[in-house]
Scaffold this motif. Structure first.
Motif, PDB file in Angstrom:
ATOM      1  N   ALA A 114       5.517   4.165   2.277  1.00 53.71           N
ATOM      2  CA  ALA A 114       5.955   5.375   2.983  1.00 53.71           C
ATOM      3  C   ALA A 114       6.669   5.031   4.285  1.00 53.71           C
ATOM      4  O   ALA A 114       7.692   5.622   4.630  1.00 53.71           O
ATOM      5  N   GLU A 171       8.015   4.921   7.902  1.00 54.93           N
ATOM      6  CA  GLU A 171       8.251   6.025   8.828  1.00 54.93           C
ATOM      7  C   GLU A 171       9.034   7.166   8.202  1.00 54.93           C
ATOM      8  O   GLU A 171       9.264   8.193   8.856  1.00 54.93           O
ATOM      9  N   THR A 206       0.858  -1.184   0.000  1.00 53.39           N
ATOM     10  CA  THR A 206       0.000   0.000   0.000  1.00 53.39           C
ATOM     11  C   THR A 206       0.896   1.237   0.000  1.00 53.39           C
ATOM     12  O   THR A 206       2.103   1.152   0.268  1.00 53.39           O
ATOM     13  N   GLN A 207       0.311   2.398  -0.275  1.00 56.15           N
ATOM     14  CA  GLN A 207       1.096   3.632  -0.218  1.00 56.15           C
ATOM     15  C   GLN A 207       1.629   3.855   1.189  1.00 56.15           C
ATOM     16  O   GLN A 207       2.766   4.311   1.363  1.00 56.15           O
ATOM     17  N   ALA A 208       0.832   3.512   2.195  1.00 57.32           N
ATOM     18  CA  ALA A 208       1.259   3.699   3.584  1.00 57.32           C
ATOM     19  C   ALA A 208       2.450   2.801   3.914  1.00 57.32           C
ATOM     20  O   ALA A 208       3.396   3.229   4.589  1.00 57.32           O
ATOM     21  N   ARG A 209       2.439   1.557   3.429  1.00 63.43           N
ATOM     22  CA  ARG A 209       3.552   0.638   3.715  1.00 63.43           C
ATOM     23  C   ARG A 209       4.817   1.072   2.989  1.00 63.43           C
ATOM     24  O   ARG A 209       5.921   0.929   3.520  1.00 63.43           O
ATOM     25  N   THR A 234       5.232  10.434   4.194  1.00 68.52           N
ATOM     26  CA  THR A 234       3.803  10.364   4.453  1.00 68.52           C
ATOM     27  C   THR A 234       3.136   9.666   3.278  1.00 68.52           C
ATOM     28  O   THR A 234       3.686   9.639   2.172  1.00 68.52           O
ATOM     29  N   LYS A 235       1.965   9.108   3.525  1.00 69.99           N
ATOM     30  CA  LYS A 235       1.201   8.491   2.440  1.00 69.99           C
ATOM     31  C   LYS A 235       0.890   9.529   1.370  1.00 69.99           C
ATOM     32  O   LYS A 235       0.904   9.237   0.174  1.00 69.99           O
TER      33      LYS A 235
END
Length: 215
Positions: free
Chosen positions: A43, A45, A38-41, A48-49
């Motif tokens: 990104a 730390e 995912t975009q969050a994964r 940012t997403k």
């Protein structure tokens, strides 16, 4: 008791400077999707997403440090991520990635259709990957005799560039194709060559080991 100070979250800050390359953003999106991230994964730390979204939609650019981090998570070199090669090669890579996803999903016909326009547009490892994909897709369609030609081409190409892992994989692909057309002696010989390469540590893949045992 004094409060324990928390270390601030490390974030690589970005500013949109100069022109952006929409093809690079497309490549990040394709590679991320192919790897199930995912975009969050992606990104994590460091970003940012929202920043990943801006990159993928071509609305910002990355610093070299950010490119190094993202390339590492996607399993490619910085040069590949930033498109240091020819634009044509980047496009071939994107199409090939989509075709491999289709084949993995059981859509052999769709995979063949995607790579059909790539004939003559790739050299080296890309050409070898295309030949292998076509061969595997044809085998999936029970067209083993047609598959053998493409897989033979892939085997020669991978041997020429010294990619021992892919040689081991294509040897097993060929074993399956020959078995499909009833050439069991040749199929067994190829499977044994693949098994020898696995035992020698040229490729570490438990799934391939199990398939060889079942074969």
């Amino acid at each position: 008791m004094p409060a324990i100070a928390r270390r601030p979250k490390r974030v690589v800050h970005q500013k949109a400077k100069g022109p952006v390359d929409p093809l690079m953003g497309q490549r990040v999106r394709e590679l991320r999707t192919a790897r199930g991230l995912t975009q969050a994964r992606l990104a994590a730390e460091d970003f940012t997403k929202g920043f990943i979204s801006l990159v993928e939609t071509g609305r910002t650019r990355m610093s070299l440090r950010a490119a190094e981090i993202i390339a590492g998570r996607l399993g490619v070199s910085v040069a590949e991520l930033l498109g240091a090669g020819e634009a044509g090669e980047r496009e071939v890579e994107l199409i090939l990635t989509r075709a491999e996803l289709k084949l993995s999903a059981g859509e052999a016909s769709g995979a063949i259709e995607l790579v059909a326009p790539l004939a003559g547009k790739a050299t080296g490892r890309l050409a070898a990957r295309i030949a292998r994909l076509r061969g595997r897709a044809l085998t999936a369609q029970r067209r083993g005799r047609d598959a053998i030609k493409h897989l033979d081409d892939a085997l020669r190409a991978f041997r020429a560039i010294g990619d021992r892992e892919m040689v081991a994989r294509v040897l097993f692909d060929l074993a399956e194709a020959h078995a499909q057309v009833g050439q069991m002696g040749e199929a067994l010989n190829l499977a044994l060559q693949s098994e020898h390469a696995v035992n020698a540590g040229h490729v570490v893949d438990r799934t391939l080991e199990l398939r060889l045992l079942a074969f």
